[in-house]
Write a protein that holds these residues in place. Structure first.
Motif, short mmCIF file in Angstrom:
data_model
loop_
_atom_site.label_atom_id
_atom_site.label_comp_id
_atom_site.label_asym_id
_atom_site.label_seq_id
_atom_site.Cartn_x
_atom_site.Cartn_y
_atom_site.Cartn_z
N SER A 183 -40.87 31.17 -37.60
CA SER A 183 -39.72 31.43 -38.48
C SER A 183 -38.34 31.31 -37.59
N ILE A 184 -38.53 31.59 -36.50
CA ILE A 184 -37.17 31.70 -35.48
C ILE A 184 -36.68 30.31 -35.38
N PRO A 185 -37.52 29.56 -35.04
CA PRO A 185 -37.00 27.82 -34.96
C PRO A 185 -36.57 27.47 -36.34
N VAL A 186 -37.27 27.90 -37.27
CA VAL A 186 -37.16 27.63 -38.82
C VAL A 186 -35.72 27.85 -38.82
N SER A 187 -35.38 29.12 -38.67
CA SER A 187 -33.90 29.80 -39.20
C SER A 187 -32.98 29.06 -38.50
N ARG A 188 -33.35 28.75 -37.02
CA ARG A 188 -32.31 28.03 -36.11
C ARG A 188 -32.10 26.73 -36.71
N GLY A 189 -32.98 26.00 -37.20
CA GLY A 189 -32.75 24.69 -37.86
C GLY A 189 -31.90 24.65 -38.99
N LEU A 190 -31.78 25.86 -39.79
CA LEU A 190 -31.12 25.76 -41.07
C LEU A 190 -29.54 26.02 -40.61
N ASP A 191 -28.98 26.00 -39.65
CA ASP A 191 -27.68 26.08 -39.24
C ASP A 191 -26.64 25.28 -39.78
N GLU A 192 -27.15 24.26 -40.62
CA GLU A 192 -25.95 23.53 -41.40
C GLU A 192 -26.18 23.70 -42.79
N VAL A 193 -26.80 24.55 -43.43
CA VAL A 193 -26.89 24.68 -44.66
C VAL A 193 -25.85 25.58 -45.40
N ASP A 204 -38.00 24.16 -29.86
CA ASP A 204 -37.21 23.14 -30.17
C ASP A 204 -37.52 21.81 -31.14
N ASN A 205 -38.99 21.71 -30.98
CA ASN A 205 -39.65 20.70 -31.90
C ASN A 205 -39.41 21.00 -33.22
N ILE A 206 -39.78 22.29 -33.47
CA ILE A 206 -39.78 22.78 -35.03
C ILE A 206 -38.28 22.93 -35.40
N GLU A 207 -37.43 23.25 -34.94
CA GLU A 207 -35.90 23.51 -35.37
C GLU A 207 -35.51 22.10 -35.52
N ASN A 208 -35.69 21.21 -34.45
CA ASN A 208 -35.12 19.76 -34.82
C ASN A 208 -35.47 19.15 -35.97
N ALA A 209 -36.99 19.45 -36.26
CA ALA A 209 -37.57 18.98 -37.49
C ALA A 209 -36.84 19.49 -38.72
N VAL A 210 -36.73 20.52 -38.92
CA VAL A 210 -36.14 21.48 -39.91
C VAL A 210 -34.71 20.86 -40.24
N ARG A 211 -33.73 20.81 -38.98
CA ARG A 211 -32.55 20.46 -39.15
C ARG A 211 -32.52 18.98 -39.84
N LEU A 212 -33.42 18.23 -39.25
CA LEU A 212 -33.27 16.76 -39.89
C LEU A 212 -33.84 16.70 -41.35
N MET A 213 -34.64 17.47 -41.76
CA MET A 213 -35.21 17.64 -43.37
C MET A 213 -34.19 18.21 -43.84
N ALA A 214 -33.38 19.21 -43.46
CA ALA A 214 -32.33 19.73 -44.34
C ALA A 214 -31.23 18.77 -44.52
#
Ligand SMILES: [Mn+2]
Length: 317
Positions: A134-144, A108-118
């Motif tokens: 890479s699982i949370p990284v790819s989840r955090g890219l859901d807005e791109v 969750d922490n990784i996913e949230n950070a990646v989403r905010l960065m993107a």
């Protein structure tokens, strides 16, 4: 430093070891950078030898030799400058907090950070950690928007589950394939006897993915390989350090011989940058406890990322 009397100051081995000596920005709601680096020091999902949780710090340490300057880095082969600090702003966002024993919370922490960065408009660059990050990284890219994946690795990472566990470092590509916005994946460098079964390879190919070994790519030629990447589309590039030949990266949990050489990976990364818009990068599985005493693997990781960031930014200049 206001106590420095004689310059030059802030050389590689002095100061705080942020990525490439970039400024630290841990407030991701107020991130103003073109490229933002995040550590994901998590290796609780590794099947074999642990140690990749110490990857981010080792890669950062090695990266201090690449401190950015106003002019950028001069490349004599291309007679050109890369990554000028006048043009490109790099920031180090610190690490996503690792929660001991709690993979879901860490993810969750990784996913949230990646989403905010993107969301800020920066290119997220994540330092693993084992390949499960890479699982949370790819989840955090859901807005791109929809994107392709370029996956450099010795292993396909397409196992469906490990016992009852769905989240571990042998399955990030299958978990990504389950996301509605992940298009084709290009699995490059795959070789040897890995964790994935024949049915996993069949599943990947049945969705249109490309799987190529180092030998197959050498036979094709690098221009032919990178010509497979669709033009003008978005790319998430995930680099498992073990995609390189084992001789180049002793510091990893599952090194594999018969792998890619440095110039070969650079050809793939330059081709990816030229093909379309790179929307995220991660580099995983650097495990410093197994590295040789000169820190070869962390140095390879830092060099790979700096060169790739040079290719990505050059394609936009
Ligand atoms: Mn992997």
């Amino acid at each position: 430093m206001n106590f420095t009397v004689h310059t030059p100051a802030d050389m590689g081995l002095t100061g705080i070891a942020t990525f490439a000596k970039s400024p630290l920005c841990t407030d991701l709601t107020n991130l103003q950078a073109d490229i933002a680096v995040l550590g994901a020091p998590c290796d609780i999902a590794v099947q074999g030898k642990p140690g990749a949780r110490m990857g981010p710090r080792a890669i950062r340490d090695a990266s201090t030799g690449f401190r950015m300057s106003e002019d950028g880095f001069y490349d004599p082969e291309r007679d050109d400058y890369f990554l000028s600090a006048r043009r490109w702003k790099l920031a180090d966002c610190g690490d996503a907090d690792y929660v001991p024993g709690d993979l879901a919370a860490t993810f969750d922490n990784i996913e949230n950070a990646v989403r905010l960065m993107a969301r800020s408009g920066a290119l997220p660059v994540v330092l693993g950690g084992d390949h499960s990050v890479s699982i949370p990284v790819s989840r955090g890219l859901d807005e791109v928007g929809d994107f392709n994946v370029i996956h450099i690795d010795a292993h396909l990472d397409w196992t469906s589950h490990c016992g009852d566990a769905l989240l571990f470092n042998g399955c990030p590509c299958r978990r990504m394939a389950e996301l509605p916005y992940v298009k084709r994946m290009f699995h490059l460098g795959i070789r040897g006897t890995g964790s994935s079964k024949k049915s996993d390879y069949d599943d990947a190919r049945s969705r249109g993915d490309v799987i190529l070994s180092p030998k197959a790519m050498r036979a094709m030629g690098w221009d032919q390989v990178t010509a497979l990447f669709p033009r003008g589309e978005k790319y998430y590039v995930t680099i498992d350090i073990d995609g390189f030949d084992a001789v180049l990266c002793p510091g990893t949990g599952a090194p594999s011989f018969g792998g890619l050489l440095f110039d070969e990976v650079m050809a793939l990364l330059e081709g990816a940058a030229a093909a379309g818009q790179v929307i995220a990068v991660d580099l995983v599985e650097v495990a410093p406890p197994y590295d040789d005493r000169s820190g070869t693997t962390a140095h390879l990781a830092a060099t790979t990322l700096m060169n790739f960031l040079g290719y990505i930014t050059k394609a936009q200049e």
